[in-house]
Design a protein around this motif. Structure first.
Motif, PDB file in Angstrom:
ATOM      1  N   GLU A 124      -2.389  -0.730  -7.186  1.00 34.16           N
ATOM      2  CA  GLU A 124      -3.687  -0.598  -6.209  1.00 34.16           C
ATOM      3  C   GLU A 124      -4.306  -2.002  -6.087  1.00 34.16           C
ATOM      4  OE1 GLU A 124      -6.385   1.643  -8.671  1.00 34.16           O
ATOM      5  OE2 GLU A 124      -5.971   0.370 -10.423  1.00 34.16           O
ATOM      6  N   GLU A 141       0.737  -0.991   0.058  1.00 31.75           N
ATOM      7  CA  GLU A 141      -0.068  -0.089   0.050  1.00 31.75           C
ATOM      8  C   GLU A 141       0.754   1.212  -0.071  1.00 31.75           C
ATOM      9  OE1 GLU A 141      -2.344  -0.980   3.421  1.00 31.75           O
ATOM     10  OE2 GLU A 141      -4.127  -1.526   2.174  1.00 31.75           O
ATOM     11  N   TRP A 196      -3.435  -7.484  -7.072  1.00 28.02           N
ATOM     12  CA  TRP A 196      -3.261  -6.254  -7.045  1.00 28.02           C
ATOM     13  C   TRP A 196      -2.887  -5.808  -8.559  1.00 28.02           C
ATOM     14  CZ3 TRP A 196      -1.924  -2.309  -3.166  1.00 28.02           C
ATOM     15  CH2 TRP A 196      -2.074  -2.985  -1.955  1.00 28.02           C
ATOM     16  N   SER A 244       1.275   3.699  -3.477  1.00 24.24           N
ATOM     17  CA  SER A 244       0.107   3.709  -4.077  1.00 24.24           C
ATOM     18  C   SER A 244      -0.119   4.480  -5.754  1.00 24.24           C
ATOM     19  CB  SER A 244      -0.853   4.488  -3.191  1.00 24.24           C
ATOM     20  OG  SER A 244      -0.441   5.798  -3.013  1.00 24.24           O
TER      21      SER A 244
END
Lengths: 765, 202
Positions: free
Chosen positions: A92, A85, A193, A88
């Protein structure tokens, strides 16, 4: 006259320069391995299917975080998630959460009555009304059970089973708000992701790889016995990009330094170094611009291959300076004019050979061919248009150049003596033996060049998740959408026994999520009949008057389904209209054993509109076909080159031709003796050899007895060797075998060419 | 291994939630490997005016599973093990079976029923927020709110009451149905009969 050409060429280069600025700003570099794969010549829909399946995967990153037990796995997964995270802007999380599932449930709700598994369909058709009523009552009175609807909308509790069947299409299950997989002695959390950056724009800085490595470290820090397995196109793309850029600089810089060192040793003057450098730089710039203009994107491997061009394109500059050395500056023009016919012929043979590479339907090869041709022409024109203008001042002969030039006289020369013929016989036997042992191998898997750890991770993920294979699938086509869905059903009936027999884990088809219209109507009336009986039985037993809910009266169409959140699992498998027909893809899960593929191919036999696609097999076959075709082309090419040479050199043409033929044969023989398999890319190396190998012979015949020609040939040979030798070190197997073939061939030709030179005092006229 | 996991679960649970009450409840509950008795279930279901009442016998073997035999209003049996759910009607031949082997949602449901019937607070604490109170010297009450999304889909909340045993379970389903199950004649003997063992072994 000459200056006009010089100005014209300068204008072209200005245009190239302008283009370059724009190009490097937007950096349309392609790392996608698929771009190099051949286009399917017979069936464009297969290509479309492959592209479509790959497209969606282009940005996906799948991670499994595992630990010996579930609690630890969750802790490890949280550590990995926190780490990912942090960046970013780069990554994502993909949306695979419960809200997507809820949306799908709501979308399907009005059509619940026609969503049946094959087992439910069979049961509803045969169950007695007592059995139906009993089942409804039991489920109604059960202490607790997961229901998705009120009693009236699903009196027999069929829907949860249908969802469970859909869920089996993926190995991961929701558990404690996460996606859970169990296997290989660990409990795993699945994390999905997405890269925010397109795979094509990923650079050699490998940011995603670095983020994954940080996440791995975080997992180990949180749970020492934890493990992180990651796979995804972005990781491959970054690995390819960093490998390619390393190789590019190694090959390019290595060759360049070697070339410039040779120039320095020979001429001991900065001017030749500068000018040869300029001709190479301009050649590469022209190559890049032409390629970028002709193709949408320039592939990284093109640049890797193109960096070996340095060792070829310098020939023209060498020739000029070797001939010009020791002559007064005002003879520059005549010197160049005397060189031009030979140079042009050499350029022509090279260009033809490079263009021959583009005959194979591999977009990547075509690009490499265009790049090389443009680069050679660029370097040649730079020498022809600019050198005489820019090369002012004296250029004395250096002792080194003298020694090299003189060495030609000491070089052995073939003559018709018993000793030479004996040598020839020994060579012939050695070549024969090597050719006898030569084995072709066309398996595309041997061209796999991704880092071993990535491949291992990918395999482990495949085993744990039972992911569908992107390279093997069924393509279903028909005139109408309805018929596509019906044909899928026919195919699935053939696949069921294979799933039951454990040949594959399962399949994923659009028709599981969207039954055909006919099926919908049949199932809706089937469930209406059965559920009416069930509701009546419940009414009788409870003394109440429950009713069955009303369902949608329309049929769920592909268009509506595909626009809904329910379609996300199979969206990519619906190809829609391609040409005259509608197509869909039925994907297979848990294909880990290549030996079962023929049984799958068999399953589709005799089914209308169903086609078994095995990309791996197909490409291997294509590689084989083109290996043979190019092999034939080499034979034809040598004949054509011989005719060209005869036109210019008459009876002495064989002297330029034979060394290349021998070089090719000896290379093949060495491959045979060392067990290096023969494959398309080594054959392509030999094609190129045909175009470049004769150059040396041409130069030596054009300028018999001239030490300067030999000097140029010697220099060119050494630098070419270096370039292709470095290419032979490439980690990309295709480029490596290409480079290896070139290297062996070049060495042999370079050694043999002077052996067949004209006897002194003889001239081609 | 399972024991170790359970122990870890217990440790986590007791540290993670309203520790004192939970510990108190666990101290008051009898930790019997087997429990049998009678049940009365009142189920309020959308579309039915009156609660659906059923009665029967149940048996819980902590090792093997649950038998839930309804006698009234109709005879049916429900056999619940760690890996499967099997329901059969006494007459009429209706039956269905679910294998929970690869479906954690079903497995979770089974585990939940186990935990509810046996008052396995430690397990419950891993999936619910637990609030509760001790009543008198023997009794207790707990209110469970799901913390896990998949359970929250099914249950709004669950209330338990009991002393040495769980005496009452109240389930509020998310879709609006609710059930109240009362247990009576609870005992930890006799041990499993052959027939019972056979049913649970399948």
């Amino acid at each position: 006259m000459r200056s006009r050409w010089a100005i014209l060429w300068a204008l072209v280069l200005v245009a190239v320069g302008v283009h370059q600025v724009g190009f490097w700003r937007s950096a349309r570099l392609d790392t996608d391995v698929l771009a190099l794969l051949p286009e399917d010549e017979q069936a464009p829909e297969v290509g479309a299917a492959t592209r479509r399946l790959a497209e969606g995967a282009g940005r996906e990153l799948v991670l499994l975080v595992g630990a010996p037990d579930w609690a630890l796995a969750q802790r490890a997964a949280d550590a990995a998630r926190e780490e990912l995270e942090k960046d970013s802007a780069l990554l994502e999380p993909s949306v695979t959460d419960a809200s997507a599932l809820d949306a799908a449930v709501e979308f399907y709700r009005p059509y619940r009555d026609r969503l049946l598994t094959p087992a439910q369909r069979a049961w509803l058709a045969r169950a007695s009304s007592e059995e139906l009523g009993g089942t409804a009552l039991m489920k109604l009175y059960q202490p607790a059970g997961p229901r998705l609807t009120d009693f009236d909308a699903d009196p027999l509790g069929l829907w949860p089973d249908w969802w469970a069947a859909r869920a089996t299409e993926s190995a991961a299950r929701p558990r404690d708000g996460r996606l859970w997989v169990s296997g290989e002695g660990r409990e795993w959390v699945l994390l999905a992701w997405q890269s925010k950056v397109s795979a094509f724009a990923l650079g050699a800085d490998a940011r995603i790889t670095a983020a994954v490595e940080r996440a791995r470290a975080a997992v180990l820090a949180a749970v020492p016995e934890g493990r992180l397995v990651a796979a995804g196109v972005p990781l491959y793309a970054e690995a390819a990009a960093s490998q390619a850029s390393t190789e590019m600089s190694t090959i390019g810089l290595g060759s360049l330094l070697a070339v410039l060192l040779l120039v320095w040793l020979t001429f001991r003057s900065p001017r030749p170094i500068l000018l040869v450098g300029v001709s190479l730089a301009l050649g590469c710039a022209v190559a890049l611009s032409v390629t970028a203009l002709l193709f949408e994107r320039v592939h990284l491997l093109t640049l890797v291959f193109g960096s070996s061009l340095v060792g070829v394109a310098e020939d023209y500059g060498f020739h000029y300076f070797a001939a010009r050395q020791g002559k007064p500056p005002e003879e520059r023009g005549p010197v160049l004019r005397s060189l031009l016919p030979g140079m042009a012929l050499a350029l022509l043979t090279s260009v033809v050979a490079y263009l021959a590479l583009g005959l194979a339907p591999f977009p990547g090869l075509r690009q490499m061919a265009v790049f090389s041709v443009a680069g050679l022409v660029g370097a040649f024109l730079t020498v022809a248009c600019w050198f005489p203008t820019l090369d002012t001042g004296a250029l004395p002969v250096t002792p080194f150049a003298k020694r090299v030039s003189a060495s030609l006289l000491r070089w052995p020369r073939f003559s018709s003596t018993p000793r030479w013929w004996l040598g020839a016989a020994v060579l012939a036997v050695a070549i024969g033996g090597g050719l006898w042992r030569l084995v072709p191998r066309d398996d595309v898997r041997q061209l796999q060049s991704a880092p071993a750890n990535l491949v291992a991770d990918q395999r482990e993920l495949g085993r744990l998740l039972g992911l569908p294979s992107p390279a093997q699938f069924f393509l279903v086509g028909a005139g109408t959408e309805e018929e596509v869905l019906a044909r899928e059903v026919a195919l699935k009936e053939r696949l069921e026994p294979l799933v039951a027999g454990g040949v594959l884990a399962g399949y994923r088809a659009v028709s599981d999520w969207l039954p055909s219209a006919a099926q919908q109507l049949a199932d809706a009336s089937l469930s209406a009949r059965a559920e009416a009986q069930a509701v009546a039985a419940v009414a009788a037993a409870t003394g109440e008057s429950p009713t069955r809910a009303a369902f949608a009266t329309d049929v769920l169409t592909p268009a509506r389904f595909l626009a809904s959140p329910a379609a996300s699992a199979v969206q990519r498998q619906w190809l829609g209209l391609l040409g005259e027909q509608h197509y869909s893809v039925v994907m297979l899960r848990g294909l880990n054993d290549p030996s079962v593929l023929p049984r799958l191919a068999e399953a589709a036999r005799g089914l209308d509109g169903v086609r078994w696609v095995d990309k791996t097999e197909e490409i291997s076959r294509l590689l084989g076909r083109y290996r043979r075709l190019m092999g034939g082309l080499i034979v034809v090419g040598y004949v054509a080159v011989l005719l060209t040479l005869v036109a210019r050199f008459r009876r002495e043409a064989w002297r330029a031709w034979l060394p290349s033929v021998l070089g090719t044969l000896i290379t093949l023989a060495v491959f045979g003796w060392t067990g290096e398999p023969l494959q398309l890319f080594s054959v392509l190396g030999l094609v190129l050899l045909l175009g470049m190998g004769v150059d040396y012979g041409i130069f030596l015949l054009e300028h018999p007895g001239e030490g300067s020609a030999w000097l140029a040939v010697a220099l060119a040979g050494v630098s070419t060797l270096l370039s292709f030798g470095l290419l032979g070190l490439s980690a990309t197997p295709a480029l490596r075998s290409f480079g290896l073939a070139m290297l062996l061939g070049e060495v042999t030709i370079w050694f043999l060419t002077p052996c067949f030179r004209l006897p002194s005092g003889k001239d081609i006229t | 291994m399972k024991r170790v996991l359970l122990l870890v679960g217990v440790l986590l649970a007791t540290s993670a939630s309203a520790g004192d009450v939970v510990a108190g409840v666990r101290a008051r509950l009898e930790d019997a490997p087997l429990l049998r008795g009678e049940f009365e279930q009142k189920k309020t279901v959308t579309g039915f005016k009156k609660p659906l009442v059923s009665r029967g016998d149940f048996l819980l073997s902590r090792e093997k599973g649950v038998l839930w035999d309804t006698r009234v209003p109709f005879a049916s049996t429900l056999t619940l093990t760690r890996t499967s759910l099997k329901a059969e009607q006494g007459t009429g031949g209706a039956a269905y079976q679910l294998d929970t082997g690869r479906e954690p949602a079903l497995a979770a449901m089974n585990a939940l029923l186990f935990a509810l019937l046996s008052g396995d607070v430690a397990t419950l604490a891993t999936r619910f927020r637990i609030e509760g109170e001790l009543v008198g010297t023997e009794g207790w009450k707990l209110a469970l709110t799901p913390t896990d999304a998949s359970l929250a889909r099914v249950f709004r909340n669950i209330r338990l009451e009991g002393d040495r045993f769980v005496r009452q379970v109240h389930l509020e389903e998310t879709r609006g149905d609710s059930s109240v199950i009362q247990f009576s004649h609870l005992a930890s003997t006799p041990p499993l009969s052959d027939t019972e063992a056979k049913r649970l072994a399948k």
